[in-house]
Enzyme design. Structure first.
Site, PDB file in Angstrom:
ATOM      1  CD  GLU A  21     115.185  15.905 -34.117  1.00  0.00           C
ATOM      2  OE1 GLU A  21     115.740  16.859 -34.076  1.00  0.00           O
ATOM      3  OE2 GLU A  21     115.799  15.083 -34.787  1.00  0.00           O
ATOM      4  N   PRO A  24     110.217  12.445 -40.838  1.00  0.00           N
ATOM      5  CG  PRO A  24     109.861  13.891 -42.508  1.00  0.00           C
ATOM      6  CD  PRO A  24     111.024  13.738 -41.686  1.00  0.00           C
ATOM      7  N   PRO A  25     108.504   9.562 -42.093  1.00  0.00           N
ATOM      8  CG  PRO A  25     106.590   8.472 -41.900  1.00  0.00           C
ATOM      9  CD  PRO A  25     107.207   9.911 -41.758  1.00  0.00           C
ATOM     10  CB  THR A  52     114.295  15.629 -39.129  1.00  0.00           C
ATOM     11  OG1 THR A  52     113.622  14.758 -39.892  1.00  0.00           O
ATOM     12  CG2 THR A  52     114.612  15.468 -37.759  1.00  0.00           C
ATOM     13  CD1 TRP A  53     115.231  20.127 -45.601  1.00  0.00           C
ATOM     14  CD2 TRP A  53     113.050  20.524 -45.007  1.00  0.00           C
ATOM     15  NE1 TRP A  53     114.720  20.399 -46.786  1.00  0.00           N
ATOM     16  CE2 TRP A  53     113.308  20.954 -46.359  1.00  0.00           C
ATOM     17  CE3 TRP A  53     111.598  20.876 -44.304  1.00  0.00           C
ATOM     18  CZ2 TRP A  53     112.246  21.776 -47.091  1.00  0.00           C
ATOM     19  CZ3 TRP A  53     110.896  21.697 -45.265  1.00  0.00           C
ATOM     20  CH2 TRP A  53     111.151  21.907 -46.762  1.00  0.00           C
ATOM     21  NE  ARG A 111     127.383  22.243 -44.242  1.00  0.00           N
ATOM     22  CZ  ARG A 111     128.466  21.617 -44.300  1.00  0.00           C
ATOM     23  NH1 ARG A 111     129.479  22.424 -44.550  1.00  0.00           N
ATOM     24  NH2 ARG A 111     128.447  20.649 -43.970  1.00  0.00           N
ATOM     25  N   GLY A 112     123.204  21.531 -42.717  1.00  0.00           N
ATOM     26  CA  GLY A 112     122.784  20.071 -43.319  1.00  0.00           C
ATOM     27  C   GLY A 112     124.004  19.319 -43.635  1.00  0.00           C
ATOM     28  CE1 TYR A 279     117.568  15.765 -31.584  1.00  0.00           C
ATOM     29  CE2 TYR A 279     119.471  15.267 -30.135  1.00  0.00           C
ATOM     30  CZ  TYR A 279     118.651  16.184 -30.963  1.00  0.00           C
ATOM     31  OH  TYR A 279     119.327  17.121 -31.252  1.00  0.00           O
TER      32      TYR A 279
END
Length: 613
Positions: A21, A24-25, A52-53, A111-112, A279
């Site tokens: 995983e 984004p930087p 990831t988001w 869901r986040g 991760y």
């Protein structure tokens, strides 16, 4: 390919698999560095990666761009995270549409967390309130196109029985709504994880469970991550690590062994889990050390299904043949041909296709910035300077050249001594491959494709050379009936000794139950298309230097007068045969130089310097 299908294949083959995983930087340079790292870590053999988001989609464009790059350029199966936080339905739909367009077949629906600055999570207008709503929406819009993963939380096992039962009920509802697999939050207490898996299975949930594994990098990082996620840490971990908390290397060494032991427990527990999801935190060393500690060896078939990086976008998945000229510039080749709409028989297209397009249609660029270029390549003003640069690259003492985005591959290093010698003789090589006579397809250096096969290569060289030196070389090439070559100048005048209009396969593989695969070729039309790019890269390099400077004039003149040549030795059973004509021509040219200058024979630089200037 869907993740569940990859897991099914691994199960049938009774093998362990792993995945990575990334997130984004925040900066453009960070993004480029991460993409370079992902490409390097591809050699560690992950079955897939996921991106990831950020909460609220703050990095949504970056996530989408990373998914596109990883699928198309790096050629690695990618899973895209998607959250409900601050995400109206319209934004979710755009993300899903782009993911499908990029060839992504896997989504992790969450869901986040609450967005930064808020404690409580709340749905936005026209958004989704729960992860299950997102799962249902994806299934409604896309049917079974996507594999949908949902998160799992092993520490729920510590909840009171009624609360744990409720969590299992909600998880089961997500699976019933269409989720295919579960990715777990990181954990370090293996006993809690194993009990949680039993609870999940007892709830009637049968989909694959993918354990999330976080390498231990530093004491402070370990403390921060576990505190943020409220992760229970076994006392044995604290006892082993705390005495060395001020020694990062020791913490990483001990942490690697602790986490590896945890992984072995999971893999050997008889619970049907044979995969690990790492991760990485966008770091390479910790993950690599953990894989090495577990003695997990990457499969060549995962790392290199073909000798070149295959694009996984929908329009290119069937592409199985490419010209060799773009071997060191994959992005350029994909950009040049991105609008082609078909690949008949897996081919890159009709060799006479006009669809290669003009250079202006996609742009040519050197990867390095001006500052990086000057640091790498200094200020060459003579062919002796150039010879030194190219020879350093061949010996892996230089990380890049204008014609190569990357450092020399392991394959190239097999012939590094010969290539360095050619460059010292002023044959400036920009592409090459050694001859290979039937090595196993799982060979660490040359292997590619399915297991239990054999791969072959013809020796190949591509280089810039002066007309004078080429005039000495060509008679030697013509004397060897196994050599074919193409010579072209900047204007586009082509000369060849081959009588065939068709392609010459320079790489092929023989595998059980398959036809012969010929993925890499040399042919005239493609070479003519590549020629423009090769000369333009040289001119771009020149433009890094000030107008009227000696270096700009030297490189510009070199591009105007040099010829671009490719040579194939068709007898792959004699790996050194391709180099012999160059050694002989170099010696003859040096003798000519010595005679003209009245000096001892050197390597031919002096005469060429006079010519180039």
């Amino acid at each position: 390919m869907k993740i569940t299908r990859k897991i099914e294949q691994a199960t049938k083959e009774d093998r362990i698999w792993w995945s990575f995983e990334y997130f984004p930087p925040r900066t453009a340079q960070g993004l480029q560095n991460l993409l370079d790292r992902i490409e390097r870590m591809r050699a560690l053999g992950p079955e897939f990666i996921d991106i990831t988001w950020n909460a609220g989609g703050r990095t949504s464009d970056l996530t989408s761009e990373m998914v596109k790059t990883c699928q198309s350029l790096i050629g690695i199966e990618t899973c895209m995270h998607l959250t409900c936080t601050n995400m109206p339905k319209e934004k979710v739909d755009i993300a899903l549409k782009e993911a499908k367009a990029h060839g992504c077949r896997n989504v992790l629906a969450l869901r986040g967390d609450p967005p930064t600055g808020k404690i409580e999570w709340e749905a936005v207008e026209d958004g989704f309130a729960h992860g299950i709503d997102l799962v249902r929406h994806i299934r409604k819009l896309y049917g079974d196109y996507f594999d949908i993963a949902v998160p799992g939380f092993p520490q729920q096992q510590l909840l009171p029985p009624e609360e744990l039962a409720q969590e299992m009920k909600w998880l089961k509802e997500k699976i019933d709504a269409g989720a295919n697999l579960i990715f777990t939050q990181m954990f370090y207490d293996v006993e809690i994880f194993l009990e949680w898996v039993k609870t999940v299975r007892a709830a009637g949930i049968t989909v694959p469970i993918v354990p999330g594994i976080a390498p231990i990098q530093t004491w402070n990082g370990f403390q921060k991550a576990t505190a943020l996620a409220q992760t229970k840490i076994p006392q044995s971990f604290l006892d082993a690590l705390a005495p060395y908390k001020n020694n990062d290397e020791k913490v990483r060494e001990i942490g690697t062994k602790l986490v590896a032991d945890m992984c072995r427990r999971i893999l050997n527990a008889g619970i049907g889990i044979r995969g690990l999801h790492f991760y990485t935190m966008n770091l390479e060393k910790g993950t690599r050390l953990l894989l090495e500690e577990l003695n997990l060896v990457p499969r060549v078939e995962v790392v290199k299904p073909l000798p070149w990086r295959q694009s996984l976008t929908p329009s290119r998945r069937t592409e199985t043949i490419r010209p060799i000229f773009w071997a060191n510039r994959t992005k350029s080749y994909l950009s040049r041909t991105e609008n082609w709409d078909e690949y008949p028989n897996g081919r890159f297209g009709d060799s006479r296709s006009p669809a290669y397009g003009e250079l202006d249609g996609y742009g040519i660029w050197i990867k390095q910035t001006k500052e990086q270029a000057l640091q790498l390549w200094n200020h060459p003003t003579t062919l002796a300077d150039l010879s030194k640069l190219f020879s350093q690259f061949c010996r892996n003492e230089l990380s890049a050249l204008p014609w190569s985005d990357e450092a020399p591959s392991e394959e190239m290093q097999v012939i590094s001594t010969q290539l360095a010698k050619l460059n010292e003789l002023d044959f400036f090589t920009i592409n090459s491959q050694p001859a290979v006579d039937g090595v196993k397809s799982d060979d660490r250096v040359f292997g590619w494709g399915p297991s239990n096969g054999y791969v072959y290569q013809k020796a190949y060289l591509e280089f810039f050379v002066s007309p004078e030196l080429l005039a000495v070389l060509l008679p030697y090439l013509d004397r060897d009936p196994m050599i074919t070559y193409y010579v072209i100048n900047k204007r586009g005048d082509l000369r060849t000794n081959t009588q065939s209009d068709g392609p010459n396969a320079v790489t092929w593989g023989v595998f059980p139950g398959k036809e012969i695969i010929q993925p890499t070729i040399v042919e005239a039309i493609s070479f003519m298309a590549w020629k423009d790019e090769a000369y333009e890269l040289g001119n771009q390099w020149a433009r890094f230097y000030e107008p009227n400077s000696p270096t700009r004039k030297f490189i510009t003149d070199l591009m105007e007068t040099s010829l671009l040549v490719n040579v194939v030795h068709n007898d792959y059973k004699h790996p050194d045969a391709i180099f012999e004509p160059f050694y002989k021509a170099g010696a003859e040219f040096a003798a000519m130089q010595a005679k003209i200058n009245g000096a001892p024979a050197a390597n031919g630089n002096a005469l060429l310097n006079g010519y180039a200037h």
